[in-house]
Scaffold this active site. Sequence first.
Site, PDB file in Angstrom:
ATOM      1  N   GLU A   8       0.837  -1.217   0.000  1.00  0.00           N
ATOM      2  CA  GLU A   8       0.000   0.000   0.000  1.00  0.00           C
ATOM      3  C   GLU A   8       0.865   1.257   0.000  1.00  0.00           C
ATOM      4  O   GLU A   8       0.733   2.142   0.858  1.00  0.00           O
ATOM      5  CB  GLU A   8      -0.982  -0.009   1.176  1.00  0.00           C
ATOM      6  CG  GLU A   8      -2.046  -1.083   1.026  1.00  0.00           C
ATOM      7  CD  GLU A   8      -3.197  -0.961   2.004  1.00  0.00           C
ATOM      8  OE1 GLU A   8      -3.033  -0.315   3.045  1.00  0.00           O
ATOM      9  OE2 GLU A   8      -4.276  -1.518   1.716  1.00  0.00           O
ATOM     10  N   GLU A  11      -5.631  -8.251  -1.394  1.00  0.00           N
ATOM     11  CA  GLU A  11      -6.330  -8.062  -0.114  1.00  0.00           C
ATOM     12  C   GLU A  11      -7.762  -7.705  -0.434  1.00  0.00           C
ATOM     13  O   GLU A  11      -8.008  -6.869  -1.305  1.00  0.00           O
ATOM     14  CB  GLU A  11      -5.736  -6.917   0.713  1.00  0.00           C
ATOM     15  CG  GLU A  11      -4.442  -7.207   1.386  1.00  0.00           C
ATOM     16  CD  GLU A  11      -4.006  -6.068   2.321  1.00  0.00           C
ATOM     17  OE1 GLU A  11      -4.872  -5.354   2.871  1.00  0.00           O
ATOM     18  OE2 GLU A  11      -2.788  -5.906   2.488  1.00  0.00           O
TER      19      GLU A  11
HETATM   20  C1  BGP Z   1      -4.523  -2.771   4.601  1.00  0.00           C
HETATM   21  C2  BGP Z   1      -3.240  -3.376   5.052  1.00  0.00           C
HETATM   22  C3  BGP Z   1      -3.334  -4.600   5.851  1.00  0.00           C
HETATM   23  C4  BGP Z   1      -4.631  -4.821   6.567  1.00  0.00           C
HETATM   24  C5  BGP Z   1      -5.857  -4.293   5.889  1.00  0.00           C
HETATM   25  C6  BGP Z   1      -7.090  -4.183   6.755  1.00  0.00           C
HETATM   26  O1  BGP Z   1      -4.429  -1.406   4.798  1.00  0.00           O
HETATM   27  O2  BGP Z   1      -2.361  -3.638   3.993  1.00  0.00           O
HETATM   28  O3  BGP Z   1      -2.184  -4.702   6.613  1.00  0.00           O
HETATM   29  O4  BGP Z   1      -4.574  -4.726   7.907  1.00  0.00           O
HETATM   30  O5  BGP Z   1      -5.676  -3.066   5.264  1.00  0.00           O
HETATM   31  O6  BGP Z   1      -7.006  -3.061   7.550  1.00  0.00           O
HETATM   32  P1  BGP Z   1      -7.329  -3.114   9.084  1.00  0.00           P
HETATM   33  O7  BGP Z   1      -6.385  -4.064   9.663  1.00  0.00           O
HETATM   34  O8  BGP Z   1      -7.138  -1.727   9.583  1.00  0.00           O
HETATM   35  O9  BGP Z   1      -8.750  -3.558   9.182  1.00  0.00           O
END
Ligand code: BGP
Length: 488
Positions: A197, A386
Amino acid sequence: MSFPEGFLWGGATAANQCEGAWDIDGRGPAESDVLTAGSVTSPRLVTYRMPDGTTGAAPRWKGAPDGAHREVLEGYRYPNHEAIDFYHHYKDDIALFAEMGFKQYRMSISWSRIFPTGMEETPNRAGLDFYRNVFLELEKYGIEPLVTMWHFDTPLHLEEELGGWQNREILPYWDRYVRTILEEYRGLVRNWLTINEINNTIQFLGAHKPATDEDYQRAYQHLHHQFLASAHAVKMAHEISDDYRVGCMICGVPHYPLTCDPADVMLAQRQMERCVLYCGDVQAKGKYPVYAQRLWNEHGVHLQTEPEDARTLAEGTVDFYTFSYYMTTCDTTHEVKETAGGNMSFGAKNPYLEYSDWGWAFDSLGLRYYLEMVYDRYEKPIMVVENGLGAFDTVEEDGSIHDPYRIDYMRAHIEEMGKAIDEGVNLIGYTSWGCIDLISAGTGEMRKRYGFIHVDLDDEGNGTLARSKKDSFHWYKQVIESNGTDLT
Ligand code: BGP
């Protein structure tokens, strides 16, 4: 049949959110180790010590005060330190991934497990062995690793000594780390991602408080160094093995205009450029896009570059494009009645969409919109690395966990991926986020769960760490078995 043969179904995690064992076998502290837990309404804090010895904690978005050193302090809870202890459970966890039929598992390497301060001349053998064992375990089941080189966890020492990505001097240390892992895992890994990201640095700038021109200068400079780092990694990978393919990783949040007022349409386009496209354009096309100069001019940014940088970027374009997808956002020049208002979710509320308990817009069609847009733009193979629903889960008395909301969410998104493939998008893989419950990156919570596999651990760090299968586990198994044709 929409999904091609060999489609890479699987799940994704990140080292700092699942491994735990933060100070075991020689690992050094990382920036994620000085973060406390927050919630949807309260931010994670970063803990620090001032030169006079006084200590404190500040919201992560604000950062430690000038002159402070981030440090792990007594009396605070740091959820990433233990996380779900994947470090000691990886064999069982991978067996469960295999039972679901995973073809691919996305994970990351913790830089400070390999180079504890980031500055050592030689790597930490125990750290290298850990990942070797993980890769061998995956190989046993025919699961391809997809390995992220950096997922929010620069060694803390590099952050404190050099100022992290802000300082170009980080690059030789990065190169050493990357060369080490590329040489070490030849034959065990084929697909790599450079910086997770990468666009977060610019897309969240100004979200919590108005950003100054100096903030923009820092953000664009930080990104310039990461673009170079990513390009170096691509070049090294191609030199080291013909098998290696390297991708970028973008936080894919499409920007919609809230109204058809042309001013809103223009604003959304500009936000999309700044927040999302800027990074992918550099990494996939190997040069700054035309609109970059406008973005810099808006804030008087003067990028510090070296003469060889343009060539480095041109030679380091990625082989494939990957992104995370959770939500869309709306922009408007008009007064906003309702904002989305969750953690890491901003902008005007979209009246056509529903929102999760953490304020993230549920928009499966937006996934197809994004896929078609970026495929047209780059014409490189794409993976969604993701996607998923962070939700509260309830464990029933008999231990079962019924999560139809998660299944509904994923079904809708997978259907849209199928349609994008039918439109000609060369989508080659899908790894849903947090295939096993882990620590939330945004809030540090455990109760924001994404997994097909439940982990018995609560927000206070209590629990047996026992793993159990949710209903979605069986559903996803069937999705993979049928190669995406049976989504019932
Ligand atoms: C993205 C990241 C992850 C992950 C996901 C969900 O930003 O790459 O590491 O955590 O989002 O976000 P969160 O954990 O805040 O729900």
